[in-house]
Design a protein around this motif. Structure first.
Motif, short mmCIF file in Angstrom:
data_model
loop_
_atom_site.label_atom_id
_atom_site.label_comp_id
_atom_site.label_asym_id
_atom_site.label_seq_id
_atom_site.Cartn_x
_atom_site.Cartn_y
_atom_site.Cartn_z
N TYR A 259 0.83 -1.20 0.00
CA TYR A 259 0.00 0.00 0.00
C TYR A 259 0.87 1.25 0.00
O TYR A 259 2.05 1.21 0.38
CB TYR A 259 -0.95 -0.02 1.20
CG TYR A 259 -1.87 -1.22 1.14
CD1 TYR A 259 -3.00 -1.20 0.33
CD2 TYR A 259 -1.57 -2.40 1.84
CE1 TYR A 259 -3.82 -2.31 0.23
CE2 TYR A 259 -2.39 -3.52 1.76
CZ TYR A 259 -3.52 -3.46 0.95
OH TYR A 259 -4.32 -4.56 0.84
N ARG A 260 0.26 2.38 -0.41
CA ARG A 260 0.99 3.65 -0.46
C ARG A 260 0.83 4.36 0.88
O ARG A 260 -0.29 4.73 1.26
CB ARG A 260 0.44 4.53 -1.58
CG ARG A 260 0.65 3.93 -2.97
CD ARG A 260 0.15 4.89 -4.04
NE ARG A 260 0.85 6.17 -3.97
CZ ARG A 260 0.37 7.30 -4.47
NH1 ARG A 260 -0.82 7.31 -5.05
NH2 ARG A 260 1.06 8.42 -4.38
N ALA A 261 1.92 4.55 1.58
CA ALA A 261 1.84 5.18 2.90
C ALA A 261 3.15 5.89 3.19
O ALA A 261 4.20 5.53 2.65
CB ALA A 261 1.58 4.12 3.97
N SER A 262 3.06 6.90 4.06
CA SER A 262 4.24 7.70 4.41
C SER A 262 4.07 8.23 5.82
O SER A 262 2.96 8.42 6.30
CB SER A 262 4.38 8.86 3.42
OG SER A 262 5.19 9.89 3.95
N SER A 263 5.20 8.49 6.48
CA SER A 263 5.14 9.12 7.80
C SER A 263 5.46 10.61 7.75
O SER A 263 5.66 11.25 8.77
CB SER A 263 6.10 8.40 8.76
OG SER A 263 7.42 8.50 8.28
N VAL A 264 5.52 11.17 6.53
CA VAL A 264 5.82 12.59 6.38
C VAL A 264 4.53 13.33 6.02
O VAL A 264 4.12 13.37 4.86
CB VAL A 264 6.90 12.81 5.29
CG1 VAL A 264 7.30 14.29 5.24
CG2 VAL A 264 8.12 11.93 5.57
N LEU A 265 3.90 13.91 7.03
CA LEU A 265 2.57 14.48 6.85
C LEU A 265 2.51 15.57 5.78
O LEU A 265 1.60 15.55 4.93
CB LEU A 265 2.04 14.99 8.20
CG LEU A 265 0.62 15.55 8.21
CD1 LEU A 265 -0.40 14.53 7.67
CD2 LEU A 265 0.22 15.99 9.63
N PRO A 266 3.45 16.56 5.77
CA PRO A 266 3.34 17.61 4.74
C PRO A 266 3.39 17.05 3.31
O PRO A 266 2.67 17.54 2.43
CB PRO A 266 4.55 18.50 5.03
CG PRO A 266 4.90 18.24 6.46
CD PRO A 266 4.56 16.81 6.70
N GLU A 267 4.20 16.04 3.10
CA GLU A 267 4.27 15.46 1.75
C GLU A 267 2.96 14.78 1.38
O GLU A 267 2.49 14.89 0.24
CB GLU A 267 5.42 14.45 1.68
CG GLU A 267 6.80 15.11 1.66
CD GLU A 267 7.94 14.08 1.59
OE1 GLU A 267 9.08 14.47 1.87
OE2 GLU A 267 7.66 12.90 1.26
N VAL A 268 2.39 14.05 2.32
CA VAL A 268 1.13 13.36 2.05
C VAL A 268 0.04 14.38 1.74
O VAL A 268 -0.75 14.19 0.80
CB VAL A 268 0.74 12.47 3.25
CG1 VAL A 268 -0.67 11.91 3.07
CG2 VAL A 268 1.75 11.35 3.44
N LEU A 269 0.00 15.45 2.52
CA LEU A 269 -1.04 16.46 2.30
C LEU A 269 -0.82 17.25 1.01
O LEU A 269 -1.79 17.65 0.35
CB LEU A 269 -1.13 17.40 3.50
CG LEU A 269 -1.74 16.74 4.75
CD1 LEU A 269 -1.64 17.67 5.96
CD2 LEU A 269 -3.20 16.36 4.49
N ALA A 270 0.45 17.47 0.65
CA ALA A 270 0.73 18.13 -0.63
C ALA A 270 0.21 17.27 -1.78
O ALA A 270 -0.36 17.78 -2.76
CB ALA A 270 2.24 18.39 -0.77
N GLN A 271 0.40 15.98 -1.66
CA GLN A 271 -0.11 15.05 -2.67
C GLN A 271 -1.64 15.11 -2.71
O GLN A 271 -2.25 15.13 -3.79
CB GLN A 271 0.34 13.63 -2.34
CG GLN A 271 -0.02 12.60 -3.40
CD GLN A 271 0.76 12.83 -4.70
OE1 GLN A 271 2.00 12.87 -4.68
NE2 GLN A 271 0.06 13.06 -5.81
#
Lengths: 317, 317
Positions: free
Chosen positions: B50-62
């Motif tokens: 699955y697509r997941a990340s622990s970097v919140l600003p990057e996830v929200l920018a996406q």
């Protein structure tokens, strides 16, 4: 220990518990026969291939002739009639029961049939269904079956009743009647009351609430669906012990309400409940530890069995 | 209605609910991606494909770049940080949540991110387990998913969130936030407290009692095994509604205690509970009745949806 009782078994009452026992013993090749006052129940049992009758004197005469173990399996409220009939027709038979309280049953047997050879029992098994249609020969598989163990309990009679529980597939938990009744109040009768009130509060809110209800409500209120007369017979026969657990329940909920109102927190009730549930899972989740180094009949065997039962151990023969 | 949302879905928090949603949507071919602050959780999700990340600003920018639906799926206590980050980085995204209370979440969104396009949600699904390891793409199959439906709710935004719930396999229950919170207190939060106290009283009696515990205790205390911090976050966020149901619970148990003490009977509490459980079984046991004759966006559609939801009906598109 032999898994099969050495004598026939006569079961008085063919509801969920008595009927399941008749099926289990008969299916195992043990000579077992039963009585129920309802003709449709008897017809259903006979149609399914079991020996059953609605004529109590005939069933008890057969029990006397066979020297059968007689099992009281009616609701508590019907016991007095049944015990009197046993005294009149099968007075020498070893007597046991599967009723959910023990002190009141022992008191009733002692009063109505003072010469009885009686060793009480209680299989901790059931569903929220009742009647012959709900019976299941596997109901007792791996269940805990309390067998009354007092300082004056006869070794041979105890072994016969414990052997019956083993033949039904259960583990034997040897306990005194009062200890059983306190335990049953805490882990069975009180849960019936909390399930009932939880269901009532949920349904009282709205149909929308019931539409939204999921696992916590479904599981937490399941036993509230048990037939009300069966619940009443069970709970009211254990009223003293139940009053204690119910009062403790109210006290703990009141403390939680005060903490929630005054501090906005539910830490204490949630933490206590979580710890208690974990302890239960530890005990119930592992294979039962057998009682060791006790020979039934040796001096002090009853005390030693009870001591080990309080360590959550079980007798397996 | 198309079963697939027309845009990607960004899930903030990958515990039992958020993680199961990420799996379900991704497995269905919907573009979905998630954030979790814990690196081991993110690693587990990525390892599982699955697509997941622990970097919140990057996830929200996406999310902003994709015009994704953003789903708040953290415990209530972590929401303020997350909502602030959404406001800063993905302010125009349609926002929803899967948190177990609705008024407090709406208040928080309104305060921290006043311009948000927000339609709340709450899937009535869960287990007593938590974390990525417990996630299950089938968790929402046939579940009830409450979607906030107020008189000022935007039709397109509502359809997008309701479509998300449908894509996850759930039925949509349209309700106002306050009605949801009262219902959730009655059928979920209060049951957590009665389960906790039932477990505590049982375990407090003796290990013998826990050894004897059977179905009524096992089922009635299951949710007490949920992680305490998750239970606290859920219950304390709904404290006003929960105070009401808890007080009613105490009042009813106290009346039952008095009746048992004074008259030896438990008829009222048992009968009320049985009737309530039967009503629940009627509603939960049948296939859900669909809401009919409402076109989302027509005048008064929100009121009409809520009216039919109070008849225990569900929206299926």
């Amino acid at each position: 220990m032999s898994a099969a009782p050495s004598r026939p078994v006569c079961i008085l009452g063919l509801g969920l518990i008595g009927g399941s026992l008749l099926r289990r013993l008969s299916d195992s090749g043990i000579r077992a026969f039963g009585y129920n006052r309802s003709t449709p129940t008897v017809d259903a049992a006979v149609t399914d291939g079991y020996r059953a009758s609605s004529v109590l004197p005939e069933v008890l005469a057969q029990a006397a002739a066979d020297d059968a173990i007689v099992v009281l399996a009616t609701p508590f409220t019907a016991l007095d009639t049944i015990i009197t009939a046993v005294r009149d027709t099968a007075p020498d038979c070893l007597l046991t029961d599967v009723v959910s309280v023990k002190e009141q049953v022992a008191e009733l047997v002692g009063r109505l049939h003072p010469g009885a050879r009686y060793v009480g029992g209680h299989p901790m098994a059931g569903t929220s269904q009742s009647g012959w249609a709900a019976t299941d020969p596997a109901l007792f598989d791996g269940a805990m079956w309390m067998v009354t163990t007092h300082d004056d309990t006869d070794a041979d009679d105890w072994l016969a009743v414990a052997g019956l529980a083993r033949a039904a597939g259960s583990y034997v938990v040897p306990a005194a009647n009062d200890a059983h009744d306190r335990a049953a109040a805490a882990i069975s009768h009180n849960p019936h009351l909390t399930a009932a009130v939880t269901a009532t509060v949920g349904a009282g809110e709205s149909d929308l609430a019931l539409r939204l209800a999921a696992g916590s409500f479904r599981d937490g209120t399941r036993v509230a669906g048990t037939a009300p007369d069966l619940q009443r017979a069970m709970l009211e026969a254990n009223s003293i012990a139940l009053l204690n657990t119910l009062s403790e329940t109210i006290d703990r909920l009141t403390a939680a309400r005060d903490a929630l109102r005054d501090n906005g927190d539910v830490a204490a009730i949630v933490d206590d409940g979580h710890r208690a549930r974990r302890k239960y899972e530890e005990i119930a989740g592992a294979a039962p530890t057998p009682i060791t180094d006790v020979r039934i009949g040796d001096t002090g065997w009853q005390q030693e069995l009870r001591r080990q039962a309080h360590l959550a151990r079980v007798w397996i023969g």
